[in-house]
Design a protein around this motif. Structure first.
Motif, mmCIF file in Angstrom:
data_model
loop_
_atom_site.group_PDB
_atom_site.id
_atom_site.type_symbol
_atom_site.label_atom_id
_atom_site.label_comp_id
_atom_site.label_asym_id
_atom_site.label_seq_id
_atom_site.Cartn_x
_atom_site.Cartn_y
_atom_site.Cartn_z
ATOM 1 N N GLN A 1 0.593 -1.275 -0.098
ATOM 2 C CA GLN A 1 -0.093 0.127 -0.016
ATOM 3 C C GLN A 1 0.799 1.493 0.030
ATOM 4 O O GLN A 1 1.371 1.533 0.880
ATOM 5 N N ASN A 2 0.888 1.991 -0.984
ATOM 6 C CA ASN A 2 1.600 3.157 -1.095
ATOM 7 C C ASN A 2 0.761 4.372 -0.714
ATOM 8 O O ASN A 2 1.218 5.439 -1.177
ATOM 9 N N GLY A 3 -0.261 4.167 -0.188
ATOM 10 C CA GLY A 3 -0.909 5.347 0.437
ATOM 11 C C GLY A 3 -0.582 6.051 1.583
ATOM 12 O O GLY A 3 0.488 5.645 2.307
ATOM 13 N N LEU A 4 -0.825 7.331 1.649
ATOM 14 C CA LEU A 4 -0.201 8.218 2.729
ATOM 15 C C LEU A 4 -1.256 8.431 3.735
ATOM 16 O O LEU A 4 -2.654 8.751 3.433
ATOM 17 N N ILE A 5 -1.109 8.047 5.070
ATOM 18 C CA ILE A 5 -1.785 8.248 6.010
ATOM 19 C C ILE A 5 -1.621 9.451 6.883
ATOM 20 O O ILE A 5 -0.543 9.606 7.608
ATOM 21 N N VAL A 6 -2.777 10.307 6.780
ATOM 22 C CA VAL A 6 -2.604 11.413 7.476
ATOM 23 C C VAL A 6 -3.436 11.185 8.830
ATOM 24 O O VAL A 6 -4.576 11.385 8.814
ATOM 25 N N ALA A 7 -2.652 11.401 9.951
ATOM 26 C CA ALA A 7 -3.310 11.200 11.365
ATOM 27 C C ALA A 7 -4.181 12.393 11.717
ATOM 28 O O ALA A 7 -3.724 13.777 11.370
ATOM 29 N N GLU A 8 -5.049 12.189 12.634
ATOM 30 C CA GLU A 8 -5.874 13.407 13.138
ATOM 31 C C GLU A 8 -4.933 14.171 14.027
ATOM 32 O O GLU A 8 -4.012 13.793 14.909
ATOM 33 N N TRP B 1 -2.520 16.316 12.770
ATOM 34 C CA TRP B 1 -1.369 16.584 12.402
ATOM 35 C C TRP B 1 -1.217 18.063 11.717
ATOM 36 O O TRP B 1 -2.524 18.389 11.109
ATOM 37 N N ARG B 2 -0.152 18.583 11.926
ATOM 38 C CA ARG B 2 -0.170 20.096 11.248
ATOM 39 C C ARG B 2 0.273 20.030 10.064
ATOM 40 O O ARG B 2 0.807 18.944 9.312
ATOM 41 N N ALA B 3 -0.034 21.062 9.194
ATOM 42 C CA ALA B 3 0.299 21.014 7.649
ATOM 43 C C ALA B 3 1.759 20.670 7.502
ATOM 44 O O ALA B 3 2.205 20.290 6.635
ATOM 45 N N LYS B 4 2.613 21.342 8.200
ATOM 46 C CA LYS B 4 3.994 21.327 8.384
ATOM 47 C C LYS B 4 4.395 19.648 8.389
ATOM 48 O O LYS B 4 5.071 19.408 7.310
ATOM 49 N N LYS B 5 3.741 19.129 9.011
ATOM 50 C CA LYS B 5 4.069 17.484 9.016
ATOM 51 C C LYS B 5 3.681 16.793 7.809
ATOM 52 O O LYS B 5 4.257 15.815 7.382
ATOM 53 N N VAL B 6 2.421 17.124 7.645
ATOM 54 C CA VAL B 6 1.998 16.669 6.200
ATOM 55 C C VAL B 6 2.705 16.778 5.021
ATOM 56 O O VAL B 6 3.125 15.991 3.953
ATOM 57 N N TYR B 7 3.204 18.320 4.919
ATOM 58 C CA TYR B 7 4.220 18.326 3.878
ATOM 59 C C TYR B 7 5.498 17.492 3.855
ATOM 60 O O TYR B 7 6.162 17.247 2.765
ATOM 61 N N GLU B 8 5.958 17.574 4.994
ATOM 62 C CA GLU B 8 7.196 16.478 5.171
ATOM 63 C C GLU B 8 6.863 15.159 4.552
ATOM 64 O O GLU B 8 7.789 14.588 3.804
ATOM 65 N N GLU B 9 5.808 14.451 4.960
ATOM 66 C CA GLU B 9 5.424 13.100 4.788
ATOM 67 C C GLU B 9 5.285 13.094 3.255
ATOM 68 O O GLU B 9 5.602 12.146 2.637
ATOM 69 N N ILE B 10 4.591 13.994 2.620
ATOM 70 C CA ILE B 10 4.651 13.867 1.179
ATOM 71 C C ILE B 10 5.686 13.893 0.352
ATOM 72 O O ILE B 10 6.303 13.117 -0.530
ATOM 73 N N SER C 1 -3.797 8.078 -1.683
ATOM 74 C CA SER C 1 -2.993 7.254 -2.680
ATOM 75 C C SER C 1 -1.654 8.517 -3.170
ATOM 76 O O SER C 1 -2.104 9.511 -3.700
ATOM 77 N N VAL C 2 -0.511 7.854 -3.060
ATOM 78 C CA VAL C 2 0.565 8.664 -3.376
ATOM 79 C C VAL C 2 1.668 7.704 -4.250
ATOM 80 O O VAL C 2 2.364 6.942 -3.544
ATOM 81 N N GLY C 3 1.440 7.845 -5.417
ATOM 82 C CA GLY C 3 2.379 7.017 -6.297
ATOM 83 C C GLY C 3 3.671 7.705 -6.670
ATOM 84 O O GLY C 3 3.934 8.969 -6.410
ATOM 85 N N LYS C 4 4.747 7.104 -7.386
ATOM 86 C CA LYS C 4 5.877 7.626 -7.751
ATOM 87 C C LYS C 4 5.595 8.617 -8.948
ATOM 88 O O LYS C 4 6.464 9.640 -8.886
ATOM 89 N N SER C 5 4.656 8.576 -9.469
ATOM 90 C CA SER C 5 4.210 9.886 -10.630
ATOM 91 C C SER C 5 3.140 10.898 -10.227
ATOM 92 O O SER C 5 2.811 11.697 -10.984
ATOM 93 N N SER C 6 2.836 10.971 -8.811
ATOM 94 C CA SER C 6 2.012 11.477 -8.412
ATOM 95 C C SER C 6 2.823 13.103 -8.053
ATOM 96 O O SER C 6 3.960 13.115 -8.043
#
Length: 568
Positions: free
Chosen positions: A336-343, A345-354, A394-399
């Motif tokens: 599963q290449n999905g990205l799980i955003v936890a409840e 999370w700040r935007a800064k954390k989300v950017y880093e995970e992407i 969903s976050v794939g290599k081409s996303s």
């Protein structure tokens, strides 16, 4: 029709009527009195007396005395002048309505049959009844005036082929009798002979290799094997079509769905869209070359109870793998290449995970968020914080980073629409942005599910009383950290987000709240609490007393000292 014994009865007889003389009564008159004259009875029938009947004269039949020599009966010549005046359309002598004259005895003649129509009357059309009985037409052997073999003609009343029965008087007519049964046999034999000759010519043509079709004697073309070939071709196409559709029906309703075998090879990333059913997932996998048919994936999913837990996202799978192997691999978290955003999370954390998921340089997603149009609502003031809804993406290599962020904003808008955020916010006296901000504070401060509504109530009560919120979570957000240790110096940190220094809500959300926190912000639990503190995990204490709250804070500090920490 008249009453018995009061009139002449039926219409005048016709000499060619095959039923004449075979009736035992006519219009109520006994045998021997038909048509107004005496007649002898049938053979073997007793003689009945004749009683003349009084009848009124008929205008169309003038009274004349019949002269027996006028017909030349029994060989005497017929007088053609008789009846030419139109007294009788059939050339018959007038009938004496009073029965005073003597009438001819036709049945005493040879053959027992009335004389035929006179020669000069045969071409004249008879009455309607005669036409209905004879059913003849010009040129037909039975038409008046046309001689027919075996039928008695003028002067011929003896027996012979086609002659009337001497006992009953029945005449088979021109188109009845034994000869009529065999009338068309010669024509049938001719057609059969022509068909045999045609087949023989056709075979000779095929053996001789000559082109063209054989012709009949009249010059028309004969039938050949071409028609048979066409019919055979049509039948072959029909049978083939029926077989094809029958086999297709069998495959679609009874045969197992096409499927590959084995675990496949290579690697391919597949994006499963939101809301996709098992059948939709199978269609996507077939399109990407993972499985052979969607039906095989549905069958494999029905055999695996865990398959219902497969969700939208990006999966790393293989090419041409069996459907059951694809189901097992999609259930494996490693694929599963999905990205799980936890409840929370700040935007800064989300950017880093992407950035990590895309193997992109640090800060790539942050730049995309500042420049790209993410579809934020107007009241968001262009800030993604609070609108990157917690879920699996969903976050794939081409996303692309902006595409991932758009998915999150779209999911947040769907959630806000489902909860009726804007209309519900008006009922609380708050704006949608303020509700999301309160929800972000609840998400950061509450530890247990039952605490969400109580924390929401503390926020509302403090805002209503004009108190400082004094939340450590706002200081941590301002300083970009996450810790339970807040010092006195931290409470003096200069930031609009520092709720120890500024009354009211912070300028915006301090994180991305989930559904539970949003519901709590819209519907706080009823109570008068003004303070709360989490002494240790699972031990959060709420109170409306300042002194009691201070005591709870002391217990918290003692617990932190045990853990080599402090809290407020």
């Amino acid at each position: 029709m008249t009453e018995y014994g009061q009139g002449p009865g039926s219409q005048p007889w016709h000499p060619d009527d095959p039923l004449y003389g075979d009736q035992e009564w006519n219009g109520g008159q006994p045998v021997g009195q038909q048509n107004g004259w005496n007649q002898p009875p049938y053979e073997g029938q007793p003689q009945q007396p004749y009683y003349p009947q009084q009848q009124a004269p008929q205008p169309h039949a003038p009274q004349q005395q019949y002269d027996g020599s006028a017909y030349g009966w029994n060989g005497q010549q017929y007088d053609p002048s008789y009846g030419a005046g139109g007294t009788d359309p059939y050339g018959m002598p007038p009938v004496d309505p009073y029965g005073t004259g003597e009438q001819p005895d036709y049945y005493a003649a040879q053959g027992g049959y009335p004389p035929p129509r006179p020669q000069h009357m045969r071409d004249r059309p008879g009455p309607e009844m005669y036409e209905q009985q004879v059913h003849a037409h010009p040129g037909h052997p039975g038409y008046p005036g046309h001689p027919h073999p075996g039928h008695p003609q003028q002067g011929d009343h003896g027996g012979g082929p086609g002659a009337p029965d001497p006992e009953t008087g029945w005449d088979p007519g021109p188109d009845r009798g034994e000869h009529a049964f065999f009338a068309d046999r010669d024509e049938d034999d001719a057609d059969r002979q022509a068909f045999l000759e045609e087949e023989e010519d056709s075979r000779r043509g095929r053996r001789g290799g000559k082109g063209g079709k054989p012709k009949k004697a009249d010059g028309t073309k004969r039938r050949s094997g071409c028609a048979c070939a066409v019919v055979a071709a049509v039948l072959a196409v029909g049978v083939g079509t029926a077989g094809y559709f029958g086999y297709d029906f069998y495959k679609s309703h009874f045969a197992p769905a096409p499927d590959y075998s084995g675990s496949g090879s290579g690697e391919v990333q597949v994006d499963i869209p939101d809301g996709a059913s098992i059948s939709d997932m199978g269609a996507v996998l077939k399109r990407e070359g993972v499985i052979k048919s969607s039906g095989a994936f549905v069958e494999a999913s029905n055999s695996n109870k865990k398959a219902q837990s497969i969700q939208a996202g990006t999966y790393t799978l293989r090419k041409e793998m069996s459907a059951s192997s694809a189901v097992d691999m999609m259930l494996d978290p490693a694929s599963q290449n999905g990205l799980i955003v936890a409840e929370g999370w700040r935007a800064k954390k989300v950017y880093e995970e992407i950035d990590k998921k895309l193997d992109a340089p640090k800060g790539t997603t942050k730049k995309a968020a500042d420049k790209a149009d993410l579809g934020l609502p107007g009241w968001a003031k262009g800030k993604p914080e609070g609108f990157l809804f917690p879920s699996k993406y969903s976050v794939g290599k081409s996303s692309k980073p902006e595409d991932v962020l758009r998915q999150m904003v779209k999911r947040a808008e769907a959630e806000y629409s489902k909860t009726g955020l804007e209309s519900a916010a008006k009922k609380t006296g708050k704006s949608p942005e303020e509700i999301i901000t309160i929800a972000s504070l609840i998400q950061a401060e509450a530890q247990q599910d039952h605490e969400f509504g109580k924390v929401s109530r503390v926020i509302y009560n403090r805002l209503d009383d004009g108190m400082l919120l004094g939340f450590d979570s706002t200081i941590n957000y301002a300083k970009g950290r996450s810790t339970l240790n807040t010092s006195v110096e931290d409470t003096r940190y200069p930031s609009p987000y520092n709720t120890y220094l500024h009354k009211g809500l912070p300028p915006g959300p301090i994180g991305n709240p989930g559904h539970q926190a949003i519901e709590a912000a819209l519907k706080p639990t009823k109570g008068n609490w003004l303070y709360f503190v989490t002494v240790k995990p699972g031990d959060t204490r709420f109170t409306d007393s300042k002194s009691e709250h201070d005591k709870n804070v002391q217990d918290f500090n003692a617990e932190q000292r045990k853990q080599n920490g402090s809290g407020g």
